[in-house]
Design a protein around this motif. Structure first.
Motif, PDB file in Angstrom:
ATOM      1  N   CYS A 280       6.699  -2.265  -7.565  1.00 51.86           N
ATOM      2  CA  CYS A 280       6.024  -2.912  -6.432  1.00 51.86           C
ATOM      3  C   CYS A 280       4.591  -2.424  -6.236  1.00 51.86           C
ATOM      4  O   CYS A 280       3.851  -3.009  -5.432  1.00 51.86           O
ATOM      5  N   GLY A 281       4.200  -1.357  -6.910  1.00 51.96           N
ATOM      6  CA  GLY A 281       2.869  -0.818  -6.725  1.00 51.96           C
ATOM      7  C   GLY A 281       2.657  -0.251  -5.336  1.00 51.96           C
ATOM      8  O   GLY A 281       1.642  -0.528  -4.689  1.00 51.96           O
ATOM      9  N   ILE A 282       3.600   0.582  -4.881  1.00 49.51           N
ATOM     10  CA  ILE A 282       3.557   1.111  -3.518  1.00 49.51           C
ATOM     11  C   ILE A 282       3.853   2.608  -3.552  1.00 49.51           C
ATOM     12  O   ILE A 282       4.627   3.076  -4.404  1.00 49.51           O
ATOM     13  N   GLY A 283       3.226   3.392  -2.666  1.00 51.39           N
ATOM     14  CA  GLY A 283       3.360   4.840  -2.684  1.00 51.39           C
ATOM     15  C   GLY A 283       4.074   5.398  -1.472  1.00 51.39           C
ATOM     16  O   GLY A 283       3.895   4.913  -0.350  1.00 51.39           O
ATOM     17  N   LEU A 284       4.868   6.438  -1.689  1.00 51.92           N
ATOM     18  CA  LEU A 284       5.550   7.145  -0.599  1.00 51.92           C
ATOM     19  C   LEU A 284       4.568   8.101   0.068  1.00 51.92           C
ATOM     20  O   LEU A 284       3.966   8.949  -0.597  1.00 51.92           O
ATOM     21  N   VAL A 285       4.422   7.986   1.402  1.00 48.12           N
ATOM     22  CA  VAL A 285       3.431   8.810   2.103  1.00 48.12           C
ATOM     23  C   VAL A 285       4.030   9.677   3.206  1.00 48.12           C
ATOM     24  O   VAL A 285       3.289  10.369   3.903  1.00 48.12           O
ATOM     25  N   GLY A 286       5.347   9.676   3.376  1.00 48.61           N
ATOM     26  CA  GLY A 286       5.927  10.531   4.404  1.00 48.61           C
ATOM     27  C   GLY A 286       7.283  10.035   4.846  1.00 48.61           C
ATOM     28  O   GLY A 286       7.862   9.120   4.256  1.00 48.61           O
ATOM     29  N   GLY A 287       7.810  10.684   5.897  1.00 44.16           N
ATOM     30  CA  GLY A 287       9.107  10.306   6.425  1.00 44.16           C
ATOM     31  C   GLY A 287       9.787  11.479   7.112  1.00 44.16           C
ATOM     32  O   GLY A 287       9.138  12.381   7.635  1.00 44.16           O
ATOM     33  N   ASP A 288      11.113  11.471   7.063  1.00 41.46           N
ATOM     34  CA  ASP A 288      11.887  12.498   7.758  1.00 41.46           C
ATOM     35  C   ASP A 288      13.268  12.577   7.123  1.00 41.46           C
ATOM     36  O   ASP A 288      13.739  11.610   6.503  1.00 41.46           O
ATOM     37  N   THR A 289      13.904  13.724   7.262  1.00 43.45           N
ATOM     38  CA  THR A 289      15.295  13.889   6.838  1.00 43.45           C
ATOM     39  C   THR A 289      16.075  14.551   7.965  1.00 43.45           C
ATOM     40  O   THR A 289      15.546  15.393   8.692  1.00 43.45           O
ATOM     41  N   THR A 290      17.324  14.138   8.097  1.00 39.19           N
ATOM     42  CA  THR A 290      18.187  14.729   9.122  1.00 39.19           C
ATOM     43  C   THR A 290      19.633  14.610   8.683  1.00 39.19           C
ATOM     44  O   THR A 290      19.953  13.876   7.749  1.00 39.19           O
ATOM     45  N   ARG A 291      20.537  15.351   9.338  1.00 39.32           N
ATOM     46  CA  ARG A 291      21.952  15.316   8.994  1.00 39.32           C
ATOM     47  C   ARG A 291      22.678  14.309   9.874  1.00 39.32           C
ATOM     48  O   ARG A 291      22.434  14.220  11.077  1.00 39.32           O
TER      49      ARG A 291
ATOM     50  N   VAL B 221       0.839  -1.196   0.000  1.00 34.19           N
ATOM     51  CA  VAL B 221       0.000   0.000   0.000  1.00 34.19           C
ATOM     52  C   VAL B 221       0.877   1.251   0.000  1.00 34.19           C
ATOM     53  O   VAL B 221       0.757   2.103  -0.888  1.00 34.19           O
ATOM     54  N   ALA B 222       1.747   1.380   1.003  1.00 32.93           N
ATOM     55  CA  ALA B 222       2.482   2.631   1.168  1.00 32.93           C
ATOM     56  C   ALA B 222       3.793   2.385   1.904  1.00 32.93           C
ATOM     57  O   ALA B 222       4.000   1.320   2.499  1.00 32.93           O
ATOM     58  N   PHE B 223       4.686   3.404   1.867  1.00 31.89           N
ATOM     59  CA  PHE B 223       5.920   3.322   2.643  1.00 31.89           C
ATOM     60  C   PHE B 223       6.345   4.716   3.073  1.00 31.89           C
ATOM     61  O   PHE B 223       5.930   5.726   2.488  1.00 31.89           O
ATOM     62  N   THR B 224       7.141   4.756   4.133  1.00 30.34           N
ATOM     63  CA  THR B 224       7.753   5.999   4.588  1.00 30.34           C
ATOM     64  C   THR B 224       9.269   5.853   4.523  1.00 30.34           C
ATOM     65  O   THR B 224       9.805   4.736   4.540  1.00 30.34           O
ATOM     66  N   LEU B 225       9.947   6.989   4.460  1.00 36.84           N
ATOM     67  CA  LEU B 225      11.402   7.010   4.346  1.00 36.84           C
ATOM     68  C   LEU B 225      11.982   8.002   5.343  1.00 36.84           C
ATOM     69  O   LEU B 225      11.634   9.192   5.330  1.00 36.84           O
ATOM     70  N   ALA B 226      12.858   7.524   6.225  1.00 38.17           N
ATOM     71  CA  ALA B 226      13.650   8.398   7.095  1.00 38.17           C
ATOM     72  C   ALA B 226      15.074   8.371   6.557  1.00 38.17           C
ATOM     73  O   ALA B 226      15.723   7.323   6.561  1.00 38.17           O
ATOM     74  N   LEU B 227      15.530   9.511   6.085  1.00 37.41           N
ATOM     75  CA  LEU B 227      16.797   9.610   5.363  1.00 37.41           C
ATOM     76  C   LEU B 227      17.776  10.465   6.160  1.00 37.41           C
ATOM     77  O   LEU B 227      17.506  11.636   6.436  1.00 37.41           O
TER      78      LEU B 227
ATOM     79  N   LEU C 258      13.276   2.565   6.136  1.00 36.45           N
ATOM     80  CA  LEU C 258      12.012   2.507   5.411  1.00 36.45           C
ATOM     81  C   LEU C 258      11.019   1.658   6.182  1.00 36.45           C
ATOM     82  O   LEU C 258      11.370   0.599   6.698  1.00 36.45           O
ATOM     83  N   THR C 259       9.797   2.139   6.270  1.00 42.28           N
ATOM     84  CA  THR C 259       8.699   1.375   6.839  1.00 42.28           C
ATOM     85  C   THR C 259       7.680   1.144   5.739  1.00 42.28           C
ATOM     86  O   THR C 259       7.260   2.094   5.067  1.00 42.28           O
ATOM     87  N   VAL C 260       7.326  -0.125   5.534  1.00 50.03           N
ATOM     88  CA  VAL C 260       6.370  -0.467   4.485  1.00 50.03           C
ATOM     89  C   VAL C 260       5.064  -0.924   5.117  1.00 50.03           C
ATOM     90  O   VAL C 260       5.036  -1.518   6.193  1.00 50.03           O
TER      91      VAL C 260
END
Length: 322
Positions: free
Chosen positions: A114-125, A84-90, A132-134
């Protein structure tokens, strides 16, 4: 470049963030909203990839974007879930536009597959790492788990083993080869294809399943423990790709298949009566052993004599084979 500009430029406007089935609200608010059909459960998995541990520091960002999402989505395949969806913390040491552009393109390429959409996450230094959370959905009561294997079941895998581990000397620059066989192994390493359709087809058929990430023997150990049974692996039945067999001696190729990891194929236990139907649709599925009463994982030669495995698989905390 600030955090919010980075997110808007490379991720919020990316094709994989356009939404899709099951996504009621995507990037842009404090939370995403996912909409599950009645009678379905939400499957969730999180993976972290760290530079210098899971991939080389100088990895190509496009390939890295592909691989990062693929290894996470493979967990959904193992549960028989539809993505369904995934998030990305980068976490990034610096915000280089060329790196971010390549990474985002690789991420979106795998998201499309994969038929999956990015719905949020976070970025930091900080030191380069990706978390990734799927999220997937599966009919209630039909998720594949590691528990449920029964004596008499067949032990199966979803295709050739050892290719990811065989690619590692090429990835690390320990071996130089630009031929078609090397390219095949590198493709299997950088863009493994999660066996999502196979996982969904195994609902109600397989008695236990997981994806092979840390090595066949190590991961089969999880099924044996969760199910309270013994898994017998027949060494002569391991499916090896022609590319792996041509590039490496047979002993090394077999070690890659048994303990190398990075395969992202499904390993599953299956009643014998279900095999023909599964192989009719997925002829690459191979029977590599069986389930018996007992405990642990046992490697057998062609005569049924137990062998000492070369190693069990990869562990972050502890020695190999512990």
């Amino acid at each position: 470049m600030g955090e919010f500009e980075l997110i808007r430029r490379f991720f919020a406007s990316a094709a994989c963030a356009a939404g899709g089935e099951g996504i009621a609200l995507g990037i842009g608010d404090d939370c995403a909203l996912l909409q599950l059909p009645p009678g379905e459960q939400l499957a969730i998995s999180t993976d972290t990839l760290v530079a210098g541990v899971h991939f080389p520091q100088q990895a190509d960002p496009f390939f890295l974007g592909q691989r990062a999402l693929a290894v996470s989505a493979s967990d959904l395949a193992a549960m028989g879930a539809k993505p369904v969806a995934f998030t990305l913390a980068l976490t990034l040491p610096d915000a280089r536009p060329d790196w971010l552009d390549g990474f985002a393109r690789g991420l979106c390429a795998m998201a499309r597959d994969c038929g999956i959409g990015l719905v949020g996450g976070d970025t930091t230094r900080g030191p380069l790492s990706l978390t990734l959370t799927v999220f997937g959905r599966v009919p209630a009561g039909l998720a594949l788990t590691r528990a449920g294997a029964r004596p008499g079941d067949l032990l199966c895998v979803g295709g050739s083993l050892g290719d990811g581990a065989g690619a590692l000397p090429l990835v690390l620059g320990e071996m130089q080869d630009s031929g078609a066989d090397a390219e095949y192994l590198l493709q299997r390493y950088w863009a493994p294809q999660p066996q999502l359709a196979l996982g969904q087809a195994l609902r109600g058929r397989a008695t236990a399943a997981l994806d092979i990430s840390d090595g066949l023997l190590a991961d089969c150990g999880h099924i044996a423990r969760a199910s309270g049974v013994a898994l017998l692996v027949e060494a002569e039945k391991l499916p090896l790709s022609p590319a792996l067999e041509r590039l490496f001696p047979s002993e090394f190729a077999r070690k890659c298949a048994l303990a190398g990891g990075d395969d992202y194929r499904l390993a599953f236990t299956l009643p014998a009566a279900e095999l023909a139907a599964v192989q009719a649709q997925w002829p690459e599925v191979a029977v590599i052993g069986r389930v018996e009463a007992g405990q642990g994982v046992h490697l057998l030669d062609a005569a049924g004599v137990e062998l000492q495995p070369p190693a069990l698989g990869y562990q972050h905390f502890g020695s190999q084979g512990d």
